[in-house]
Structure formats: C-alpha cells, structure tokens
Design a protein around this motif. Sequence first.
Motif, PDB file in Angstrom:
ATOM      1  N   GLU A 115       0.840  -1.203   0.000  1.00 31.85           N
ATOM      2  CA  GLU A 115       0.000   0.000   0.000  1.00 31.85           C
ATOM      3  C   GLU A 115       0.873   1.251   0.000  1.00 31.85           C
ATOM      4  O   GLU A 115       0.568   2.223  -0.697  1.00 31.85           O
ATOM      5  CB  GLU A 115      -0.937  -0.012   1.213  1.00 31.85           C
ATOM      6  N   PHE A 116       1.975   1.219   0.760  1.00 28.45           N
ATOM      7  CA  PHE A 116       2.890   2.357   0.774  1.00 28.45           C
ATOM      8  C   PHE A 116       3.498   2.574  -0.612  1.00 28.45           C
ATOM      9  O   PHE A 116       3.628   3.706  -1.081  1.00 28.45           O
ATOM     10  CB  PHE A 116       4.011   2.140   1.792  1.00 28.45           C
ATOM     11  N   ILE A 117       3.895   1.483  -1.252  1.00 33.53           N
ATOM     12  CA  ILE A 117       4.487   1.577  -2.588  1.00 33.53           C
ATOM     13  C   ILE A 117       3.493   2.189  -3.569  1.00 33.53           C
ATOM     14  O   ILE A 117       3.841   3.031  -4.406  1.00 33.53           O
ATOM     15  CB  ILE A 117       4.950   0.191  -3.071  1.00 33.53           C
ATOM     16  N   ASN A 118       2.232   1.791  -3.458  1.00 32.40           N
ATOM     17  CA  ASN A 118       1.201   2.269  -4.386  1.00 32.40           C
ATOM     18  C   ASN A 118       0.902   3.752  -4.227  1.00 32.40           C
ATOM     19  O   ASN A 118       0.535   4.422  -5.204  1.00 32.40           O
ATOM     20  CB  ASN A 118      -0.079   1.460  -4.203  1.00 32.40           C
ATOM     21  N   ILE A 119       1.040   4.279  -3.000  1.00 33.37           N
ATOM     22  CA  ILE A 119       0.713   5.693  -2.785  1.00 33.37           C
ATOM     23  C   ILE A 119       1.932   6.603  -2.916  1.00 33.37           C
ATOM     24  O   ILE A 119       1.792   7.825  -2.938  1.00 33.37           O
ATOM     25  CB  ILE A 119       0.054   5.932  -1.410  1.00 33.37           C
ATOM     26  N   ASN A 120       3.134   5.997  -2.979  1.00 27.56           N
ATOM     27  CA  ASN A 120       4.356   6.796  -3.084  1.00 27.56           C
ATOM     28  C   ASN A 120       4.777   6.850  -4.548  1.00 27.56           C
ATOM     29  O   ASN A 120       5.075   5.832  -5.164  1.00 27.56           O
ATOM     30  CB  ASN A 120       5.458   6.170  -2.226  1.00 27.56           C
ATOM     31  N   HIS A 121       4.815   8.051  -5.106  1.00 29.85           N
ATOM     32  CA  HIS A 121       5.081   8.200  -6.536  1.00 29.85           C
ATOM     33  C   HIS A 121       6.408   8.902  -6.807  1.00 29.85           C
ATOM     34  O   HIS A 121       6.565   9.567  -7.817  1.00 29.85           O
ATOM     35  CB  HIS A 121       3.934   8.969  -7.203  1.00 29.85           C
ATOM     36  N   HIS A 122       7.354   8.740  -5.917  1.00 28.56           N
ATOM     37  CA  HIS A 122       8.662   9.360  -6.092  1.00 28.56           C
ATOM     38  C   HIS A 122       9.632   8.327  -6.685  1.00 28.56           C
ATOM     39  O   HIS A 122       9.278   7.614  -7.609  1.00 28.56           O
ATOM     40  CB  HIS A 122       9.148   9.927  -4.750  1.00 28.56           C
ATOM     41  N   LYS A 123      10.816   8.200  -6.154  1.00 31.09           N
ATOM     42  CA  LYS A 123      11.770   7.230  -6.680  1.00 31.09           C
ATOM     43  C   LYS A 123      11.290   5.806  -6.406  1.00 31.09           C
ATOM     44  O   LYS A 123      10.546   5.557  -5.456  1.00 31.09           O
ATOM     45  CB  LYS A 123      13.135   7.446  -6.038  1.00 31.09           C
ATOM     46  N   LYS A 124      11.747   4.868  -7.239  1.00 24.91           N
ATOM     47  CA  LYS A 124      11.371   3.470  -7.075  1.00 24.91           C
ATOM     48  C   LYS A 124      11.811   2.980  -5.704  1.00 24.91           C
ATOM     49  O   LYS A 124      12.965   3.132  -5.325  1.00 24.91           O
ATOM     50  CB  LYS A 124      12.008   2.634  -8.174  1.00 24.91           C
ATOM     51  N   PRO A 125      10.913   2.386  -4.914  1.00 21.89           N
ATOM     52  CA  PRO A 125      11.292   1.877  -3.582  1.00 21.89           C
ATOM     53  C   PRO A 125      12.391   0.825  -3.679  1.00 21.89           C
ATOM     54  O   PRO A 125      12.568   0.160  -4.697  1.00 21.89           O
ATOM     55  CB  PRO A 125       9.996   1.278  -3.041  1.00 21.89           C
ATOM     56  N   ILE A 126      13.121   0.660  -2.582  1.00 25.38           N
ATOM     57  CA  ILE A 126      14.205  -0.298  -2.472  1.00 25.38           C
ATOM     58  C   ILE A 126      13.838  -1.349  -1.436  1.00 25.38           C
ATOM     59  O   ILE A 126      13.328  -1.008  -0.361  1.00 25.38           O
ATOM     60  CB  ILE A 126      15.520   0.399  -2.073  1.00 25.38           C
ATOM     61  N   LEU A 127      14.108  -2.613  -1.750  1.00 23.12           N
ATOM     62  CA  LEU A 127      14.021  -3.693  -0.764  1.00 23.12           C
ATOM     63  C   LEU A 127      15.417  -4.249  -0.573  1.00 23.12           C
ATOM     64  O   LEU A 127      16.067  -4.655  -1.537  1.00 23.12           O
ATOM     65  CB  LEU A 127      13.077  -4.795  -1.262  1.00 23.12           C
ATOM     66  N   VAL A 128      15.882  -4.268   0.667  1.00 18.77           N
ATOM     67  CA  VAL A 128      17.171  -4.844   1.007  1.00 18.77           C
ATOM     68  C   VAL A 128      16.917  -6.069   1.884  1.00 18.77           C
ATOM     69  O   VAL A 128      16.255  -5.974   2.907  1.00 18.77           O
ATOM     70  CB  VAL A 128      18.071  -3.828   1.748  1.00 18.77           C
ATOM     71  N   SER A 129      17.436  -7.205   1.440  1.00 17.79           N
ATOM     72  CA  SER A 129      17.161  -8.458   2.153  1.00 17.79           C
ATOM     73  C   SER A 129      18.396  -9.353   2.114  1.00 17.79           C
ATOM     74  O   SER A 129      19.275  -9.190   1.272  1.00 17.79           O
ATOM     75  CB  SER A 129      15.974  -9.173   1.497  1.00 17.79           C
ATOM     76  N   ASP A 130      18.429 -10.308   3.039  1.00 15.56           N
ATOM     77  CA  ASP A 130      19.531 -11.276   3.054  1.00 15.56           C
ATOM     78  C   ASP A 130      19.021 -12.684   2.834  1.00 15.56           C
ATOM     79  O   ASP A 130      19.669 -13.659   3.219  1.00 15.56           O
ATOM     80  CB  ASP A 130      20.309 -11.184   4.364  1.00 15.56           C
ATOM     81  N   GLY A 131      17.853 -12.804   2.221  1.00 14.88           N
ATOM     82  CA  GLY A 131      17.306 -14.145   2.042  1.00 14.88           C
ATOM     83  C   GLY A 131      16.628 -14.296   0.701  1.00 14.88           C
ATOM     84  O   GLY A 131      16.498 -13.387  -0.056  1.00 14.88           O
TER      85      GLY A 131
END
Length: 208
Positions: free
Chosen positions: A192-208
């Motif tokens: 939902e946050f990604i859908n309402i945020n229209h700025h730079k592409k979101p980042i996901l950082v994960s170790d799995g």
Amino acid sequence: MVYILNDIRIFNFDSFEKSSYFLLRFFLKARKLKLNIALAGGSTPLYLYKLMSEYHFPNFRFFLTDERYVPNDDKDSNYHNISKYLSVEPIYKTGDIKKDCEAFSEIISENPIHIALLGIGEDGHSASIFPDKNITYRCENALVSISPSGMPRISLNESAISKVCQLVFFVSKSKKDVVSRLLREKNTIANEFININHHKKPILVSDG
C-alpha cells in the motif's frame, strides 16, 4: 545481486551483515546532503544503527517512523533502543497520546522525510499500520493505532509516507514469507505504501 521489478528495486545479499553494510554505504554516500531520515524500530535494523554510530552524519536529522506508546526509557521503546546509537527525535513526550500524535505530526510538517527506512512485520504491517487498520486517531502526518497485542502506537500516516522521497524496506531472511507476499501476492501494508508513493522506485534490502 540486484533485481529490478516494475515497482521495486531488490538488493539481495547472502548474509545479514552484508545487507547491513550495504545500507551503511547507502547512507554514507548521502551524508553530505541535508536530509531528514525516518528510522524503523524493531530488532532488524539495530546492527545497522550500531554501524552508523561509528560515523558522523552532521547533515542528517533522524526521526522515528513509529513508536510504541511507552516511556522513552522502556525496553520496548524504539527511541530507547535506537538512541543508544543515533540521536533521534522522541515521539513520547507528554503521556497524552493525542497531544503527542499532533506534536509528531507538526514536527514532520516542518521536517518532511526524505528517506524512510521501514520494516515489514510477519503479518505484513509496516511502520505501525496493521492489516486490521485499528486506527483510533488521525492528524495531518501521523496516526494512533492499536497493535493486535493491544499496544497503542503513534506512526507516520499514509499521507506522510506518500511524500517520502525514497522508501527503503529492510527485511531479514527470517521473513521469507513476508518477502514473498510483498513481491508476489502484493498484499502487505508495504505494498500500500508503494502504491501511494510516486517518487523514486522503492528499495528492498534483504539477506534471504
């Protein structure tokens, strides 16, 4: 390894230490800029904050994304745990949750967030917005929610998150199911946050 999907950039590492150091470098590259940074609570980012504490970030001002509504010296307080490493603005101040929600909202109005570091809970929640949307109070940039355990919290609201310049989700390998929901089912609060945020592409950082 970097993956670029339509709605998110994924940086996947083979250890928690490597993912934390990646985020350390991310912030170090930006430290000459004057930025307002919202920091997630919980246990996952604490190692990152410890790494960051070894450097100076004179141009950054740190805020919380959300807070359990407990005194600042409580072991469950995000402020208590993060302030061991970084100088962060507390949310709990008066003991009146509505007043403190309004005060937090005003601070965010005066200091719009440039980068928000967010976690994702096992139930898909992010910041302190939960899937059941048990929200008891709203103001311009913040809200009061009740977690499934009954804990009242103050959080950035959807409006404030929609204005963030860069969303960064930090998730450990213990939450593989959550990552699957985020990327495949797309049914988390983070989506939902990604859908309402229209700025730079979101980042996901994960170790799995």
